[in-house]
Scaffold this motif. Sequence first.
Motif, PDB file in Angstrom:
ATOM      1  N   ALA A 309      40.284  25.280  18.835  1.00  0.00           N
ATOM      2  CA  ALA A 309      41.454  25.091  17.734  1.00  0.00           C
ATOM      3  C   ALA A 309      42.572  24.806  18.487  1.00  0.00           C
ATOM      4  O   ALA A 309      43.545  24.131  18.002  1.00  0.00           O
ATOM      5  N   ARG A 310      42.852  25.600  19.436  1.00  0.00           N
ATOM      6  CA  ARG A 310      44.209  25.375  20.263  1.00  0.00           C
ATOM      7  C   ARG A 310      44.355  24.227  20.704  1.00  0.00           C
ATOM      8  O   ARG A 310      45.515  23.337  20.980  1.00  0.00           O
ATOM      9  N   MET A 311      43.215  23.423  21.335  1.00  0.00           N
ATOM     10  CA  MET A 311      43.161  21.973  21.688  1.00  0.00           C
ATOM     11  C   MET A 311      43.589  20.929  20.644  1.00  0.00           C
ATOM     12  O   MET A 311      44.310  20.390  20.868  1.00  0.00           O
ATOM     13  N   ARG A 312      43.125  21.583  19.448  1.00  0.00           N
ATOM     14  CA  ARG A 312      43.309  20.511  18.135  1.00  0.00           C
ATOM     15  C   ARG A 312      44.916  20.843  17.898  1.00  0.00           C
ATOM     16  O   ARG A 312      45.467  19.814  17.311  1.00  0.00           O
ATOM     17  N   GLU A 313      45.453  22.007  18.010  1.00  0.00           N
ATOM     18  CA  GLU A 313      46.987  22.001  17.701  1.00  0.00           C
ATOM     19  C   GLU A 313      47.678  21.432  18.724  1.00  0.00           C
ATOM     20  O   GLU A 313      48.781  21.059  18.510  1.00  0.00           O
ATOM     21  N   GLN A 314      47.447  21.491  20.013  1.00  0.00           N
ATOM     22  CA  GLN A 314      48.138  20.894  20.963  1.00  0.00           C
ATOM     23  C   GLN A 314      48.050  19.480  20.819  1.00  0.00           C
ATOM     24  O   GLN A 314      48.723  18.674  21.737  1.00  0.00           O
ATOM     25  N   ALA A 315      46.839  18.774  20.447  1.00  0.00           N
ATOM     26  CA  ALA A 315      46.772  17.281  20.224  1.00  0.00           C
ATOM     27  C   ALA A 315      47.836  16.950  19.562  1.00  0.00           C
ATOM     28  O   ALA A 315      48.391  15.777  19.938  1.00  0.00           O
ATOM     29  N   HIS A 316      48.487  17.344  18.555  1.00  0.00           N
ATOM     30  CA  HIS A 316      49.734  16.781  17.921  1.00  0.00           C
ATOM     31  C   HIS A 316      50.780  16.744  18.963  1.00  0.00           C
ATOM     32  O   HIS A 316      51.453  15.685  18.925  1.00  0.00           O
ATOM     33  N   LEU A 317      51.133  17.666  19.582  1.00  0.00           N
ATOM     34  CA  LEU A 317      52.158  17.748  20.428  1.00  0.00           C
ATOM     35  C   LEU A 317      52.101  16.680  21.618  1.00  0.00           C
ATOM     36  O   LEU A 317      52.768  16.045  22.078  1.00  0.00           O
ATOM     37  N   ILE A 318      50.809  16.566  22.063  1.00  0.00           N
ATOM     38  CA  ILE A 318      50.386  15.693  23.059  1.00  0.00           C
ATOM     39  C   ILE A 318      50.743  14.156  22.462  1.00  0.00           C
ATOM     40  O   ILE A 318      51.076  13.249  23.356  1.00  0.00           O
TER      41      ILE A 318
END
Length: 402
Positions: A309-318
């Motif tokens: 979930a944290r990786m999915r949240e950070q995907a938008h920032l990426i």
Amino acid sequence: MDVILFRFGNFPVTVLEAGLALGLFVVVAISVLLIVVLRQSRSRADAEIRASEHTHELEERISELLRTQSEMTGRMQTMAEVFGSRQSDMMRAVNERLDGMGQKLGQTMTDTTKHTNDGLRQLHERLAVIDRAQRTITDLSGQVVELQTILANKQTRGAFGQGRMEAIIQDALPATAFSFQQTLSTGVRPDCVVHLPNGAPPLVIDAKFPLEGYNLIRNAERPEEAKQAQAQFRRDVGKHVQDIRERYLIPGETQDTAFLFVPSESVFAEIHENFEDIIQKAHRARVVFVSPSLLLLSIQVVQSLLKDARMREQAHLIQAEVGKLMDDVNRLDERVRKLQTHFGQTSKDIDQILISTDKITKRGRNIEELDLGSLEELPSSERGNNQPTLLNPALKSVPAGE
């Protein structure tokens, strides 16, 4: 001379004594023989001549016997000396062997003492290890007795299960992923609530497993007592499972499945081996029994979900950062193209400058090749002319405008 040849009873007979005895025996024999001869001479008066002859013969024989005795005495002395030298050699050899044996015996005793000391040291070390192990076993026995005392009390047993469960969860999850003794909307406070990602309802974990019936089963000595203890264990576990379902499974607020933490692997194995009906009843009630190892495995699954979930949240920032990076790359490309244009113009200007410098170089060489001469050699008609005459026609070939 002191070599013992044989023993006569308890008396040892040496070589010298044997020689003296032999000489004495010879003297006695000669004396006896003389006595016999004298007696014969007395009894036989008519044999005086023969007696004298015999006496002469006897004297010769006695002289021979004495000579033989002297020779034998010399031989006996020689033998005694030989025996003495051999005895000294033998004593020296025996002493050398005894010395060698003494040295070997001393070395052997030294090595044996060393090995014995090493063995005793190793034995002391092993005894020390055994002593430490015994103290450790004693400490563990005290801890087991203390654990039995803890498990015998319901409140302390609940605190023990709560402590084990909290230790497992705190080691595996971040502090924001769980809550202890959180109050739900119904006013109840479960032992632990694990927050799931993506807005999913939290997972409830209960750590107050009833062990009174199990202790009765373990301490039962007769089949009737064991049967009664098993019936009580079924009732206690069934009631606790029903309480978890009614108190902690709240639609829309918690997950439709709750964990019942069993703080002992042996109790967990005993339930799955001999109490299948309890397992089926708990499954129907949406309550899952978990041992310490299974709880750790489940928490690791939750940890993987949180990480995903944290990786999915950070995907938008990426993605946003990648877009900004692409804008920067486009601007860089535009500026590089402009710089390339400037470089092209500069290269063209440099080519023009090289052409001009080439022309200047040619004009300089033409000037160096001029033949100016003296003014007297010029015609009189040209002396009054202020303008010089160019004698080198090559200068006229270069255009002035260039």
